[in-house]
Scaffold this active site. Structure first.
Site, PDB file in Angstrom:
ATOM      1  CB  SER A 142       4.071   3.668   1.258  1.00 43.13           C
ATOM      2  OG  SER A 142       3.846   2.451   1.953  1.00 43.13           O
TER       3      SER A 142
ATOM      4  CG  ASP B 296      -1.378  -1.464  -1.753  1.00 46.93           C
ATOM      5  OD1 ASP B 296      -0.545  -2.268  -1.284  1.00 46.93           O
ATOM      6  OD2 ASP B 296      -1.176  -0.241  -1.832  1.00 46.93           O
TER       7      ASP B 296
ATOM      8  CG  HIS C 285       2.548  -0.648  -1.947  1.00 45.19           C
ATOM      9  ND1 HIS C 285       1.614  -0.165  -1.046  1.00 45.19           N
ATOM     10  CD2 HIS C 285       3.747  -0.139  -1.554  1.00 45.19           C
ATOM     11  CE1 HIS C 285       2.223   0.583  -0.141  1.00 45.19           C
ATOM     12  NE2 HIS C 285       3.520   0.633  -0.435  1.00 45.19           N
TER      13      HIS C 285
END
Length: 346
Positions: free
Chosen positions: A149, A273, A302
């Protein structure tokens, strides 16, 4: 519809198929966080002093004594080395003979830092320091890096801004917010607001702590920001030299840098996501680069990627995909290095 679409590059492992009952992106995201929790990771901590008078903490997995490679792991927003995905990936890498080193971004190691500055999606100096330490600690051992991320966004900034490999032979990034403005907007609306509120609770608490220690450096309203964009406007941007949140997002979004990455890299992302919209992935740019392998799954949420029949923890689909890609890339790097050495001897 196929479950995975990828570009050229080192082939990734088997395509992803969501586990039964976990086809919803929010279930993948939330359950993935839950099942990867570990009570006491097998880490040893090393503290590095920084040039500006602060420190960063590295957590070294108690892995192989004579590793075939090393891998620096970078966590996401308000994560740490003890985030579930960091721990299970460290386990999977260790099983493949690779030494995992997890970097805790400033303010995330469990101890307040000495200076007001924290971390952000484009900050790379602490990553460079960590990589230099790994190179000194494991001389001659090929290095890789994995970013999750926000950590993946920062890693692409590092590798793509000046087209330097930074001594790395391979990289992998997972669930990256290639467009920071789009990701911030996603976290401020619809069901994804729940994730935004969770991040804000942690960020506002840190803002209150910083304001008490450094009242001249922290805007009074940061501790009561109502959205992530407002928080970035009030604290992240001014604290780190940006004009405002828009300037920060524009200068640090990794979508503009990924096409300049020169080393083999796996880019793993889910079309569903909920935090980092897949529409922001610069697919055409990535497809033009033979060293980049984009694995775009239909489901996975995610940092979820809980697959059918693949188990959880270090045996999970996500962890095995990362470990197998990094292991294969480092093995190829060692082979190439040995061949070059043999030519020199001859």
């Amino acid at each position: 519809m196929k479950s995975v679409r990828r570009t050229r590059g080192t082939p990734p492992p088997d395509a992803f198929e969501a586990a039964p009952g976990l086809r919803n992106p929010h279930l993948q995201t939330v359950v993935g966080r839950i099942v990867r929790r570990r009570p006491e990771p097998r880490y040893d901590r090393v503290r590095l002093d920084t040039d500006d008078g602060d420190f960063i903490d590295l957590d070294l997995w108690r892995g192989p004594e004579d590793p075939a490679g090393t891998c620096l792991l970078l966590h996401g927003l308000e994560g740490s080395a003890r985030s579930g995905y960091m721990v299970t990936t460290s386990e999977a890498l260790a099983a493949a003979g690779i030494q995992a080193v997890a970097l805790n971004f400033r303010s995330c190691s469990g101890e307040p830092n000495r200076l007001p500055r924290a971390y952000h999606s484009g900050q790379t100096d602490d990553i460079e320091r960590a990589l230099a330490w790994v190179g000194e600690r494991y001389p001659g051992v090929p290095r890789a890096a994995v970013g999750f991320s926000l950590g993946g966004n920062a890693l692409l900034n590092l590798l793509g801004r000046d087209r330097s490999d930074r001594g790395l032979r391979a990289a992998a990034v997972i669930s990256v917010p290639y467009d920071l403005a789009a990701s911030a907007a996603a976290l401020d609306r619809g069901p994804s607001r729940l994730y935004g509120r969770r991040f804000l609770r942690s960020l506002r608490a840190k803002a209150r702590e910083k304001a008490a220690r450094f009242p001249d450096a922290v805007a009074p309203g940061a501790a009561s920001a109502r959205t992530l964009r407002e928080f970035d406007d009030l604290l992240t941007a001014p604290l780190h030299g940006f004009r405002d949140a828009a300037d920060y997002y524009e200068r640090c979004s990794s979508g503009q840098f990924v096409g300049s990455v020169t080393i083999p890299a796996l880019l793993l992302h889910s079309r569903d996501d909920p935090l980092a919209p897949a529409a922001s992935i610069p697919v055409d740019m990535i497809r033009r680069q033979p060293n980049l392998s984009l694995q775009l799954t239909e489901r996975g949420g995610h940092l979820g990627f809980l697959g059918r029949g693949s188990g959880t923890g270090p045996r999970g689909w996500l962890e095995q995909t990362i470990a197998e890609y990094i292991s294969a890339a480092l093995s190829a790097a060692r082979t190439a290095s040995n061949a070059e050495g043999a030519q020199v001897v001859l």
